[in-house]
Design a protein around this motif. Structure first.
Motif, PDB file in Angstrom:
ATOM      1  N   ILE A   2       3.501  -4.250  -2.304  1.00  0.00           N
ATOM      2  CA  ILE A   2       2.756  -4.561  -1.198  1.00  0.00           C
ATOM      3  C   ILE A   2       2.183  -3.233  -0.503  1.00  0.00           C
ATOM      4  CG2 ILE A   2       2.677  -5.300   1.072  1.00  0.00           C
ATOM      5  CD1 ILE A   2       4.380  -7.592   0.242  1.00  0.00           C
ATOM      6  N   MET A   6      -1.518  -2.021   0.459  1.00  0.00           N
ATOM      7  CA  MET A   6      -2.326  -1.974   1.527  1.00  0.00           C
ATOM      8  C   MET A   6      -2.934  -0.356   1.644  1.00  0.00           C
ATOM      9  SD  MET A   6      -1.208  -4.174   3.767  1.00  0.00           S
ATOM     10  CE  MET A   6      -0.881  -3.483   5.441  1.00  0.00           C
ATOM     11  N   ARG A  10      -6.879  -0.029   2.353  1.00  0.00           N
ATOM     12  CA  ARG A  10      -7.395   0.691   3.499  1.00  0.00           C
ATOM     13  C   ARG A  10      -8.232   1.816   3.210  1.00  0.00           C
ATOM     14  NH1 ARG A  10      -1.636   0.655   6.307  1.00  0.00           N
ATOM     15  NH2 ARG A  10      -1.690  -1.415   7.736  1.00  0.00           N
ATOM     16  N   GLY A  16      -6.371  -4.851   6.161  1.00  0.00           N
ATOM     17  CA  GLY A  16      -5.053  -5.125   5.446  1.00  0.00           C
ATOM     18  C   GLY A  16      -5.027  -6.129   4.267  1.00  0.00           C
ATOM     19  N   LEU A  17      -3.719  -6.628   4.214  1.00  0.00           N
ATOM     20  CA  LEU A  17      -3.685  -7.721   3.508  1.00  0.00           C
ATOM     21  C   LEU A  17      -2.726  -9.082   4.040  1.00  0.00           C
ATOM     22  CD1 LEU A  17      -3.096  -8.231   0.261  1.00  0.00           C
ATOM     23  CD2 LEU A  17      -0.874  -7.361   0.297  1.00  0.00           C
ATOM     24  N   VAL A  18      -3.470 -10.325   3.539  1.00  0.00           N
ATOM     25  CA  VAL A  18      -2.719 -11.295   3.925  1.00  0.00           C
ATOM     26  C   VAL A  18      -2.195 -12.066   2.726  1.00  0.00           C
ATOM     27  CG1 VAL A  18      -3.168 -13.669   5.080  1.00  0.00           C
ATOM     28  CG2 VAL A  18      -4.094 -11.634   5.833  1.00  0.00           C
ATOM     29  N   ALA A  55       5.417  -5.825   4.696  1.00  0.00           N
ATOM     30  CA  ALA A  55       4.859  -5.305   5.594  1.00  0.00           C
ATOM     31  C   ALA A  55       3.341  -5.556   5.286  1.00  0.00           C
ATOM     32  CB  ALA A  55       5.080  -3.556   5.142  1.00  0.00           C
ATOM     33  N   CYS A  56       3.097  -6.995   5.639  1.00  0.00           N
ATOM     34  CA  CYS A  56       1.656  -7.123   5.745  1.00  0.00           C
ATOM     35  C   CYS A  56       1.707  -8.490   6.453  1.00  0.00           C
ATOM     36  CB  CYS A  56       1.053  -7.656   4.364  1.00  0.00           C
ATOM     37  SG  CYS A  56       2.092  -8.752   3.236  1.00  0.00           S
ATOM     38  N   HIS A  57       0.636  -9.341   6.812  1.00  0.00           N
ATOM     39  CA  HIS A  57       0.549 -10.654   7.254  1.00  0.00           C
ATOM     40  C   HIS A  57       0.971 -11.544   6.077  1.00  0.00           C
ATOM     41  CE1 HIS A  57      -1.521  -9.204  10.985  1.00  0.00           C
ATOM     42  NE2 HIS A  57      -2.377  -8.466  10.268  1.00  0.00           N
TER      43      HIS A  57
END
Length: 243
Positions: A2, A6, A10, A16-18, A55-57
């Motif tokens: 992840i 990310m 960027r 970012g990442l979901v 460390a992301c949504h």
């Protein structure tokens, strides 16, 4: 993994990442003996630290029985606030005298039109003349997934265009499925919802109420106020006589 994703995103000027973890609302609910709880509780309550550590949504679906349980406050605390509910589309007004709600029906019709456009069809190609399309939408109870299932079943039954025969078959099949599922203790709840559009479960009826919500025998609407209605598939069913 992840972290690398990310960084790469960027560089491409993405925010970012979901990550969406879908279908957990359909997970098998069974006891977890060593934790003295169900599989749903074990995952979302006991393992909340792991689920929220990425460390992301993250977006998770979860079983309705858990979202409306005594764990609701723990879920809000662990996952960052209110549990969003995706309600049914209002295609009829609240019981006891439900009336056709045109704004919701038109929204559901727009879903079908979009699918038709992707397939190079019009609504006239899909539905026979008359109110077949509107009746199919009302039979879905405002559930988009159920609506698509009914369209698919209609095509299997009679091909194009979908006509009254397909609508009748879908309604009878739905009635049979729910008739096999429903138990005697479900009927007082169903009758109360049919009469009032509301129900407050008691300690001895909470399990039966959750079963009806999970099986979509009872549909929940959040349109200005929260209320319930019977799935239109149950319209022709009556409580069996008590033996």
């Amino acid at each position: 993994v992840i972290g690398e994703a990310m960084t790469a995103l960027r560089k491409e000027r993405y925010a970012g990442l979901v990550v969406v973890v879908d279908d957990l609302d359909k997970m098998v609910i069974r006891p977890v003996d060593h934790a003295y709880c169900s599989t749903a509780e074990y995952l979302f309550i006991h393992r909340a630290a792991q689920l929220t550590a990425f460390a992301c949504h993250m977006v998770y679906t979860l079983p309705l029985s858990l979202a409306f349980s005594h764990h609701e406050q723990s879920i809000k605390s662990n996952f960052g606030g209110h549990v969003p509910l995706v309600p049914m589309v209002k295609v009829a007004s609240k019981p006891p005298k439900p009336r056709r709600y045109n704004a919701g029906i038109e929204k559901m019709r727009a879903i079908i039109e979009t699918r038709c456009a992707n397939a190079g069809l019009s609504l006239g190609d899909l539905f026979a003349a008359g109110n077949v399309g509107t009746d199919l939408i009302r039979l879905s109870g405002g559930q988009p997934l159920e609506l698509m299932s009914l369209v698919r079943e209609g095509l299997v039954t009679c091909g194009l265009p979908i006509d009254e025969r397909a609508l009748h078959r879908a309604r009878k099949e739905g009635e049979r499925e729910y008739a096999r599922m429903l138990r005697q203790e479900h009927w007082p709840i169903l009758n109360e919802v049919r009469k009032t559009g509301a129900y407050t479960p008691k300690s001895d009826t909470e399990q039966a109420f959750r079963e009806l919500i999970d099986s979509r025998a009872i549909l929940q609407y959040v349109n200005d106020e929260e209320w319930y209605a019977l799935n239109p598939m149950l319209a022709g069913l009556k409580a069996p006589p008590v033996i």
